[in-house]
Design a protein around this motif. Structure first.
Motif, PDB file in Angstrom:
ATOM      1  N   ALA A  27       0.487  -0.914  -0.073  1.00 27.52           N
ATOM      2  CA  ALA A  27       0.186  -0.164  -0.339  1.00 27.52           C
ATOM      3  C   ALA A  27       1.165   0.999   0.007  1.00 27.52           C
ATOM      4  O   ALA A  27       0.507   2.384  -0.970  1.00 27.52           O
ATOM      5  N   THR A  28       2.242   1.391   0.948  1.00 27.42           N
ATOM      6  CA  THR A  28       2.718   1.585   0.738  1.00 27.42           C
ATOM      7  C   THR A  28       3.610   2.563  -0.396  1.00 27.42           C
ATOM      8  O   THR A  28       3.897   3.696  -1.004  1.00 27.42           O
ATOM      9  N   ALA A  29       3.566   1.720  -1.552  1.00 29.26           N
ATOM     10  CA  ALA A  29       4.522   1.616  -2.423  1.00 29.26           C
ATOM     11  C   ALA A  29       2.970   2.607  -3.488  1.00 29.26           C
ATOM     12  O   ALA A  29       4.237   3.543  -4.642  1.00 29.26           O
ATOM     13  N   HIS A  30       2.050   1.956  -3.297  1.00 22.28           N
ATOM     14  CA  HIS A  30       0.837   2.875  -4.126  1.00 22.28           C
ATOM     15  C   HIS A  30       0.997   4.308  -3.788  1.00 22.28           C
ATOM     16  O   HIS A  30       0.594   5.103  -4.287  1.00 22.28           O
ATOM     17  N   GLY A  31       1.520   4.707  -2.470  1.00 22.73           N
ATOM     18  CA  GLY A  31       1.412   6.156  -2.364  1.00 22.73           C
ATOM     19  C   GLY A  31       0.192   6.257  -0.950  1.00 22.73           C
ATOM     20  O   GLY A  31       0.233   7.313  -0.763  1.00 22.73           O
ATOM     21  N   ASN A  32       0.078   4.961  -0.698  1.00 23.88           N
ATOM     22  CA  ASN A  32      -1.213   5.280   0.893  1.00 23.88           C
ATOM     23  C   ASN A  32      -1.120   4.900   1.348  1.00 23.88           C
ATOM     24  O   ASN A  32       0.350   4.062   1.431  1.00 23.88           O
ATOM     25  N   THR A  33      -1.707   4.510   2.102  1.00 25.94           N
ATOM     26  CA  THR A  33      -1.541   3.321   3.871  1.00 25.94           C
ATOM     27  C   THR A  33      -2.986   2.028   3.529  1.00 25.94           C
ATOM     28  O   THR A  33      -3.501   3.318   3.434  1.00 25.94           O
ATOM     29  N   PHE A  34      -2.541   1.622   4.163  1.00 25.49           N
ATOM     30  CA  PHE A  34      -4.083   1.074   3.681  1.00 25.49           C
ATOM     31  C   PHE A  34      -4.808   1.672   4.721  1.00 25.49           C
ATOM     32  O   PHE A  34      -6.009   1.396   4.456  1.00 25.49           O
ATOM     33  N   ARG A  35      -4.217   2.281   5.752  1.00 23.83           N
ATOM     34  CA  ARG A  35      -5.711   2.816   6.115  1.00 23.83           C
ATOM     35  C   ARG A  35      -6.241   4.227   5.675  1.00 23.83           C
ATOM     36  O   ARG A  35      -7.431   4.690   6.103  1.00 23.83           O
ATOM     37  N   SER A  36      -5.908   4.358   4.386  1.00 24.05           N
ATOM     38  CA  SER A  36      -6.702   5.017   3.696  1.00 24.05           C
ATOM     39  C   SER A  36      -7.721   4.574   2.623  1.00 24.05           C
ATOM     40  O   SER A  36      -7.840   5.484   1.405  1.00 24.05           O
ATOM     41  N   PHE A  37      -7.539   3.366   2.928  1.00 21.55           N
ATOM     42  CA  PHE A  37      -8.478   3.091   1.566  1.00 21.55           C
ATOM     43  C   PHE A  37     -10.162   2.729   1.841  1.00 21.55           C
ATOM     44  O   PHE A  37     -10.338   1.928   2.886  1.00 21.55           O
ATOM     45  N   ALA A  38     -10.881   2.397   1.831  1.00 18.77           N
ATOM     46  CA  ALA A  38     -12.354   1.794   2.243  1.00 18.77           C
ATOM     47  C   ALA A  38     -12.164   0.396   0.748  1.00 18.77           C
ATOM     48  O   ALA A  38     -11.269   0.336   0.336  1.00 18.77           O
ATOM     49  N   MET A  39     -12.449  -0.184   2.127  1.00 17.18           N
ATOM     50  CA  MET A  39     -12.408  -1.676   1.918  1.00 17.18           C
ATOM     51  C   MET A  39     -13.317  -2.295   1.886  1.00 17.18           C
ATOM     52  O   MET A  39     -14.562  -2.089   2.096  1.00 17.18           O
ATOM     53  N   ALA A  40     -13.849  -3.677   1.023  1.00 14.98           N
ATOM     54  CA  ALA A  40     -15.276  -4.209   0.628  1.00 14.98           C
ATOM     55  C   ALA A  40     -14.697  -6.054   0.485  1.00 14.98           C
ATOM     56  O   ALA A  40     -13.362  -6.264   0.356  1.00 14.98           O
ATOM     57  N   TRP A  41     -15.412  -7.155   1.216  1.00 17.08           N
ATOM     58  CA  TRP A  41     -15.636  -7.996   1.210  1.00 17.08           C
ATOM     59  C   TRP A  41     -17.115  -8.477  -0.414  1.00 17.08           C
ATOM     60  O   TRP A  41     -18.474  -7.480  -0.454  1.00 17.08           O
ATOM     61  N   PHE A  42     -16.582  -9.041  -1.251  1.00 19.41           N
ATOM     62  CA  PHE A  42     -17.672  -9.488  -2.022  1.00 19.41           C
ATOM     63  C   PHE A  42     -17.692 -11.171  -2.327  1.00 19.41           C
ATOM     64  O   PHE A  42     -16.837 -10.983  -1.836  1.00 19.41           O
ATOM     65  N   ARG A  43     -19.032 -11.339  -2.666  1.00 22.07           N
ATOM     66  CA  ARG A  43     -18.899 -13.020  -3.718  1.00 22.07           C
ATOM     67  C   ARG A  43     -19.086 -13.832  -4.535  1.00 22.07           C
ATOM     68  O   ARG A  43     -20.010 -12.539  -5.333  1.00 22.07           O
ATOM     69  N   GLN A  44     -19.204 -14.725  -5.156  1.00 24.25           N
ATOM     70  CA  GLN A  44     -19.176 -15.085  -6.236  1.00 24.25           C
ATOM     71  C   GLN A  44     -19.406 -16.426  -6.022  1.00 24.25           C
ATOM     72  O   GLN A  44     -18.510 -17.563  -6.182  1.00 24.25           O
ATOM     73  N   ALA A  45     -20.555 -17.556  -6.465  1.00 24.34           N
ATOM     74  CA  ALA A  45     -21.308 -18.680  -6.548  1.00 24.34           C
ATOM     75  C   ALA A  45     -21.214 -19.019  -7.495  1.00 24.34           C
ATOM     76  O   ALA A  45     -21.370 -18.363  -8.669  1.00 24.34           O
ATOM     77  N   ALA A 103      -9.991  -2.894  -2.780  1.00 29.06           N
ATOM     78  CA  ALA A 103      -9.752  -1.311  -1.538  1.00 29.06           C
ATOM     79  C   ALA A 103     -10.053  -1.118  -2.395  1.00 29.06           C
ATOM     80  O   ALA A 103      -9.678  -0.676  -3.909  1.00 29.06           O
ATOM     81  N   ASP A 104     -10.234   0.016  -2.249  1.00 27.33           N
ATOM     82  CA  ASP A 104     -10.309   1.845  -3.552  1.00 27.33           C
ATOM     83  C   ASP A 104      -9.940   2.536  -2.413  1.00 27.33           C
ATOM     84  O   ASP A 104      -9.968   3.203  -0.987  1.00 27.33           O
ATOM     85  N   PRO A 105      -9.003   3.565  -3.066  1.00 28.53           N
ATOM     86  CA  PRO A 105      -7.810   4.450  -2.581  1.00 28.53           C
ATOM     87  C   PRO A 105      -8.240   5.972  -2.825  1.00 28.53           C
ATOM     88  O   PRO A 105      -8.182   6.339  -2.284  1.00 28.53           O
ATOM     89  N   ASN A 106      -9.141   5.721  -3.600  1.00 31.42           N
ATOM     90  CA  ASN A 106     -10.083   7.020  -3.925  1.00 31.42           C
ATOM     91  C   ASN A 106     -11.102   7.569  -2.395  1.00 31.42           C
ATOM     92  O   ASN A 106     -11.905   8.804  -3.072  1.00 31.42           O
ATOM     93  N   SER A 107     -11.808   6.576  -2.099  1.00 34.51           N
ATOM     94  CA  SER A 107     -12.185   7.157  -1.239  1.00 34.51           C
ATOM     95  C   SER A 107     -12.849   6.464   0.283  1.00 34.51           C
ATOM     96  O   SER A 107     -12.091   5.299   0.470  1.00 34.51           O
ATOM     97  N   GLU A 108     -13.154   7.566   1.078  1.00 39.25           N
ATOM     98  CA  GLU A 108     -13.361   7.531   1.921  1.00 39.25           C
ATOM     99  C   GLU A 108     -14.221   6.107   2.709  1.00 39.25           C
ATOM    100  O   GLU A 108     -14.431   5.272   3.862  1.00 39.25           O
ATOM    101  N   ILE A 109     -15.276   6.628   1.729  1.00 41.19           N
ATOM    102  CA  ILE A 109     -16.447   5.501   2.654  1.00 41.19           C
ATOM    103  C   ILE A 109     -16.217   4.597   1.257  1.00 41.19           C
ATOM    104  O   ILE A 109     -16.967   4.661   0.025  1.00 41.19           O
ATOM    105  N   GLY A 110     -15.987   3.055   1.843  1.00 39.74           N
ATOM    106  CA  GLY A 110     -16.883   1.699   0.757  1.00 39.74           C
ATOM    107  C   GLY A 110     -17.820   2.023  -0.053  1.00 39.74           C
ATOM    108  O   GLY A 110     -19.065   1.818   0.729  1.00 39.74           O
TER     109      GLY A 110
END
Length: 130
Positions: A27-45, A103-110
């Motif tokens: 994440a830091t190599a991307h220019g951000n840190t994990f704490r600045s990524f909105a995160m989510a879970w998806f699933r596919q059956a 991971a979404d590095p562009n938004s605060e809210i997932g």
């Protein structure tokens, strides 16, 4: 490049609980840190489209769930460990799927929409037997 690695998926019986994790690397190599990524879970059956499960904001203050998992699943994150979690309780056979973190590095809210997420893991298989 941010790399997401899911783990913890396995075969369980209906009614049991399971916790899956997603570790973020680079994440830091991307220019951000994990704490600045909105995160989510998806699933596919099998044979179905990938669907939203849960999302969490930077500091965990804003969380949303799909109606199908509301009250049974809990999303959380540990920013110090760069890790996202999904606690799944009262599992049903319909919960069987490959679970992906995103991971979404562009938004605060997932977001509930796949298109919002720039980075995806390879998935972890969860199978619930009846």
């Amino acid at each position: 490049q941010v790399r997401l690695v899911e783990s913890g998926g396995r075969l369980v019986q209906a009614g049991e609980s399971l916790n899956v994790s997603c570790a973020a690397f680079g994440a830091t190599a991307h220019g951000n840190t994990f704490r600045s990524f909105a995160m989510a879970w998806f699933r596919q059956a099998p044979g179905k489209e990938r669907q939203f499960v849960a999302a969490i904001s930077w500091l965990g203050g804003a969380i949303s769930y799909a109606d199908s998992v509301l009250g049974r699943f809990a999303i959380s994150r540990d920013n110090d460990k760069s890790t996202l979690y999904l606690q799944m309780n009262s599992l049903k056979p319909d919960d069987s799927a490959v679970y992906y973190c995103a991971a979404d590095p562009n938004s605060e809210i997932g977001s509930r929409k796949e298109v919002a997420y720039d980075f995806w893991g390879q998935g972890t298989q969860v199978t619930v037997s009846s």
